[in-house]
Write a protein that holds these residues in place. Structure first.
Motif, PDB file in Angstrom:
ATOM      1  N   TYR A 174       0.861  -1.193   0.000  1.00  0.00           N
ATOM      2  CA  TYR A 174       0.000   0.000   0.000  1.00  0.00           C
ATOM      3  C   TYR A 174       0.892   1.236   0.000  1.00  0.00           C
ATOM      4  CZ  TYR A 174      -4.161  -2.820   0.745  1.00  0.00           C
ATOM      5  OH  TYR A 174      -5.185  -3.725   0.574  1.00  0.00           O
ATOM      6  N   GLU A 175       0.454   2.240  -0.706  1.00  0.00           N
ATOM      7  CA  GLU A 175       1.274   3.423  -0.911  1.00  0.00           C
ATOM      8  C   GLU A 175       0.464   4.710  -0.764  1.00  0.00           C
ATOM      9  OE1 GLU A 175       2.727   3.795  -4.905  1.00  0.00           O
ATOM     10  OE2 GLU A 175       0.722   3.548  -5.789  1.00  0.00           O
ATOM     11  N   ILE A 176       1.201   5.793  -0.490  1.00  0.00           N
ATOM     12  CA  ILE A 176       0.645   7.141  -0.591  1.00  0.00           C
ATOM     13  C   ILE A 176       1.180   7.712  -1.903  1.00  0.00           C
ATOM     14  CG2 ILE A 176       0.542   9.441   0.421  1.00  0.00           C
ATOM     15  CD1 ILE A 176       1.102   8.174   3.140  1.00  0.00           C
ATOM     16  N   LYS A 177       0.285   8.060  -2.793  1.00  0.00           N
ATOM     17  CA  LYS A 177       0.677   8.499  -4.132  1.00  0.00           C
ATOM     18  C   LYS A 177       0.163   9.912  -4.389  1.00  0.00           C
ATOM     19  CE  LYS A 177       0.986   6.864  -8.898  1.00  0.00           C
ATOM     20  NZ  LYS A 177       2.461   6.747  -8.833  1.00  0.00           N
ATOM     21  N   VAL A 178       0.950  10.683  -5.124  1.00  0.00           N
ATOM     22  CA  VAL A 178       0.553  12.034  -5.502  1.00  0.00           C
ATOM     23  C   VAL A 178      -0.312  11.974  -6.753  1.00  0.00           C
ATOM     24  CG1 VAL A 178       1.368  14.304  -6.225  1.00  0.00           C
ATOM     25  CG2 VAL A 178       2.632  13.025  -4.488  1.00  0.00           C
ATOM     26  N   MET A 179      -1.516  12.548  -6.668  1.00  0.00           N
ATOM     27  CA  MET A 179      -2.436  12.584  -7.798  1.00  0.00           C
ATOM     28  C   MET A 179      -3.093  13.961  -7.895  1.00  0.00           C
ATOM     29  SD  MET A 179      -4.354   8.868  -7.705  1.00  0.00           S
ATOM     30  CE  MET A 179      -3.454   7.326  -7.611  1.00  0.00           C
ATOM     31  N   LYS A 180      -3.656  14.232  -9.061  1.00  0.00           N
ATOM     32  CA  LYS A 180      -4.311  15.509  -9.319  1.00  0.00           C
ATOM     33  C   LYS A 180      -5.795  15.401  -9.031  1.00  0.00           C
ATOM     34  CE  LYS A 180      -4.747  19.068 -12.916  1.00  0.00           C
ATOM     35  NZ  LYS A 180      -4.407  19.429 -14.313  1.00  0.00           N
ATOM     36  N   LYS A 202       2.277   9.770 -17.950  1.00  0.00           N
ATOM     37  CA  LYS A 202       0.917   9.453 -17.513  1.00  0.00           C
ATOM     38  C   LYS A 202       0.476  10.436 -16.432  1.00  0.00           C
ATOM     39  CE  LYS A 202       1.621   4.523 -18.367  1.00  0.00           C
ATOM     40  NZ  LYS A 202       1.696   3.164 -17.765  1.00  0.00           N
ATOM     41  N   LEU A 203      -0.810  10.589 -16.333  1.00  0.00           N
ATOM     42  CA  LEU A 203      -1.386  11.490 -15.339  1.00  0.00           C
ATOM     43  C   LEU A 203      -2.350  10.718 -14.451  1.00  0.00           C
ATOM     44  CD1 LEU A 203      -1.820  14.373 -14.207  1.00  0.00           C
ATOM     45  CD2 LEU A 203      -3.662  14.641 -15.894  1.00  0.00           C
ATOM     46  N   TYR A 204      -2.100  10.770 -13.120  1.00  0.00           N
ATOM     47  CA  TYR A 204      -2.985  10.117 -12.151  1.00  0.00           C
ATOM     48  C   TYR A 204      -3.922  11.172 -11.544  1.00  0.00           C
ATOM     49  CZ  TYR A 204       0.078   6.041 -12.433  1.00  0.00           C
ATOM     50  OH  TYR A 204       0.783   4.950 -12.882  1.00  0.00           O
ATOM     51  N   THR A 205      -5.199  10.867 -11.540  1.00  0.00           N
ATOM     52  CA  THR A 205      -6.204  11.809 -11.020  1.00  0.00           C
ATOM     53  C   THR A 205      -7.153  11.080 -10.079  1.00  0.00           C
ATOM     54  OG1 THR A 205      -7.671  11.418 -12.922  1.00  0.00           O
ATOM     55  CG2 THR A 205      -6.090  13.237 -13.103  1.00  0.00           C
ATOM     56  N   TYR A 206      -7.921  11.854  -9.318  1.00  0.00           N
ATOM     57  CA  TYR A 206      -8.852  11.247  -8.352  1.00  0.00           C
ATOM     58  C   TYR A 206     -10.093  12.111  -8.168  1.00  0.00           C
ATOM     59  CZ  TYR A 206      -7.022  14.635  -4.935  1.00  0.00           C
ATOM     60  OH  TYR A 206      -6.660  15.788  -4.272  1.00  0.00           O
ATOM     61  N   THR A 207     -11.112  11.500  -7.574  1.00  0.00           N
ATOM     62  CA  THR A 207     -12.352  12.180  -7.222  1.00  0.00           C
ATOM     63  C   THR A 207     -12.764  11.768  -5.814  1.00  0.00           C
ATOM     64  OG1 THR A 207     -14.642  12.618  -7.923  1.00  0.00           O
ATOM     65  CG2 THR A 207     -13.853  10.368  -8.143  1.00  0.00           C
ATOM     66  N   ILE A 208     -13.557  12.614  -5.159  1.00  0.00           N
ATOM     67  CA  ILE A 208     -14.042  12.350  -3.802  1.00  0.00           C
ATOM     68  C   ILE A 208     -15.527  12.003  -3.867  1.00  0.00           C
ATOM     69  CG2 ILE A 208     -14.449  13.349  -1.510  1.00  0.00           C
ATOM     70  CD1 ILE A 208     -12.020  15.136  -1.985  1.00  0.00           C
ATOM     71  N   ILE A 209     -15.912  10.900  -3.245  1.00  0.00           N
ATOM     72  CA  ILE A 209     -17.303  10.449  -3.250  1.00  0.00           C
ATOM     73  C   ILE A 209     -18.076  11.182  -2.162  1.00  0.00           C
ATOM     74  CG2 ILE A 209     -18.841   8.456  -3.026  1.00  0.00           C
ATOM     75  CD1 ILE A 209     -16.552   6.698  -3.973  1.00  0.00           C
ATOM     76  N   THR A 210     -19.262  11.665  -2.502  1.00  0.00           N
ATOM     77  CA  THR A 210     -20.101  12.382  -1.544  1.00  0.00           C
ATOM     78  C   THR A 210     -21.406  11.624  -1.310  1.00  0.00           C
ATOM     79  OG1 THR A 210     -21.171  13.711  -3.275  1.00  0.00           O
ATOM     80  CG2 THR A 210     -19.159  14.582  -2.292  1.00  0.00           C
ATOM     81  N   THR A 211     -22.019  11.919  -0.176  1.00  0.00           N
ATOM     82  CA  THR A 211     -23.285  11.308   0.201  1.00  0.00           C
ATOM     83  C   THR A 211     -24.140  12.346   0.915  1.00  0.00           C
ATOM     84  OG1 THR A 211     -24.286   9.426   1.370  1.00  0.00           O
ATOM     85  CG2 THR A 211     -22.412  10.497   2.431  1.00  0.00           C
ATOM     86  N   ASP A 212     -25.285  11.917   1.458  1.00  0.00           N
ATOM     87  CA  ASP A 212     -26.148  12.848   2.198  1.00  0.00           C
ATOM     88  C   ASP A 212     -25.450  13.298   3.476  1.00  0.00           C
ATOM     89  OD1 ASP A 212     -28.134  12.530   0.295  1.00  0.00           O
ATOM     90  OD2 ASP A 212     -29.064  10.847   1.357  1.00  0.00           O
TER      91      ASP A 212
END
Length: 431
Positions: free
Chosen positions: A103-109, A203-213
């Motif tokens: 498991y790693e901590i990776k830098v992403m956009k 390559k470009l690594y990107t991410y999104t944050i999941i939201t809920t109520d």
């Protein structure tokens, strides 16, 4: 929502905190690789925690992180002969053994860009993918379908911001900061992906944050909130398990409002401008630690005023002490030892005459000076009559008293002064 969060800490500190909470961290970036700011905006490079898997994700139980294919830059290793691989996989399933993953901590956009994208999208398009709604993951279709199955991750933050709309039409927006009450890092459930544009070499690594109520605590602020998972729990382990590469109701059930305790409070409005950065952004506005606190402003002003007065008083005391350096003598405190008054001189020629001014005050008239023929100054002596004048007789008549002096004054009004003022008795006499 969520459109801004805080990450004003180094990558090495994030690694330490996660390890302290029982999470496995095999690799982490250098401190200068990720953006360190208390006002983290979309498009910036943040810290993402995930299992080390190929860029396409772990497709099935036969793939391991050590395997390399044309579409990944996974850790290189000696390629194994795939002959008999199915039998090995069946043995692992029979014995219940699980493969080990790093498991790693990776830098992403921040702002997910799908792997099939050919060219870099504009900022507006990227802003639409900084968040992913939990209800958009229920059906196995849409742009998130591949990511939710094989590319799940955790986005690390100190907390997030949300703006409360106030006033007519919600024109006034008051920023609030939300963090865990226990002080631990926030772990947002997220998705990641890897893309390589047609005209790009890297390559470009990107991410999104999941939201809920939102939970009950944040309902007043906004109707949505990030999905927050507790570290080193079964829920987080399931979410990060790369072998679970099929979406299920169990995974969907993890996307729910946070059940723990949070802290939420107004913060500095300067956080609303992207580019501003200050530790004060995560401190309550009314806190003594916040420089923008109005109470601190007046408190500091009063403190400065007190210091100024104290300095002035010390200065005055110092001056008085410097001036009053006379020798102190002991006395018995009795009036019998007090010095006697000096008797008047007998030389009538040197005695000054006392007179009254227009207001009834005593005025000492100085003797006039004149020059003798031989140019030697001498005091003019008053003319001596043939017979010495007799002293004035005392009368019992009541004399007029001055309003500004205890001396007796004549009833005859005095002429007006050169400055135009008149005696008050003259004024009332004419009215």
């Amino acid at each position: 929502m969520c459109g801004r969060y805080a990450l004003g800490i180094r990558a090495s500190f994030v690694r330490y905190q996660l390890q302290q909470q029982g999470m496995q961290v095999d690799n982490a970036p250098e401190d200068d690789e990720a953006r360190e700011t208390y006002n983290f905006p979309p498009g910036a490079y943040g810290l993402v925690y995930r299992a080390e898997v190929p860029d396409s994700g772990l497709r099935d139980d036969e793939e391991t992180p050590a395997e390399v294919n044309e579409q990944t830059d996974a850790p290189t290793a000696v390629q194994e002969d795939r002959t008999g691989e199915d039998e090995t996989s069946q043995e692992d399933q029979a014995t219940g053994d699980k493969k080990h993953f790093n498991y790693e901590i990776k830098v992403m956009k921040w702002g997910l860009i799908p792997f099939w994208t050919k060219r870099s999208p504009d900022y507006g398009s990227m802003m639409r993918t900084i968040n992913c709604r939990d209800d958009s993951l229920i059906e196995n279709r849409g742009m998130w379908n591949t990511m939710k199955q094989r590319k799940r991750c955790i986005v690390v933050a100190q907390g997030f911001y949300e703006w409360l709309k106030k006033g007519p039409g919600g024109k006034e927006k008051v920023p609030h900061f939300v963090k865990r009450k226990d002080g631990q890092l926030m772990c947002f459930a997220g998705l990641w992906d890897c893309v390589k544009y047609e005209d790009a070499e890297e390559k470009l690594y990107t991410y999104t944050i999941i939201t809920t109520d939102s939970n009950k605590q944040l309902n007043f602020l906004h109707d949505r909130m990030p999905v927050i998972l507790d570290p080193d729990t079964d829920a987080m382990k399931l979410w990060l398990d790369p072998t679970v590469n099929k979406w299920s109701k169990e995974l969907q059930s993890l996307l729910k409002p946070f059940e723990g305790e949070l802290e939420c409070y107004p913060v500095n409005k300067d956080v609303g401008k992207v580019g501003n950065n200050s530790p004060d952004f995560i401190i309550p506005v009314d806190s003594k630690e916040n420089k923008k606190n109005i109470a601190n402003f007046f408190g500091n002003a009063q403190k400065k005023n007190d210091l100024k007065h104290s300095s002035q008083e010390n200065k005055e005391v110092k001056v008085e002490r410097n001036q009053d350096i006379r020798k102190t003598e002991d006395h018995n405190g009795s009036e019998n030892s007090a010095p006697m008054p000096v008797p008047p001189k007998s030389d009538g020629g040197m005695k000054r005459k006392a007179d009254l001014d227009d207001e009834g005050e005593h005025v000492e008239k100085a003797p006039k000076l004149e020059f003798n023929p031989d140019d030697k100054p001498s005091l003019q002596q008053p003319a001596t009559p043939d017979k010495a004048p007799s002293p004035p007789k005392r009368t019992t008549a009541k004399k007029t008293r001055s309003a500004t002096s205890n001396a007796d004054v004549s009833k005859k009004p005095s002429p007006a002064k050169a400055d135009g003022s008149k005696r008050i008795t003259s004024f009332f006499g004419k009215t």
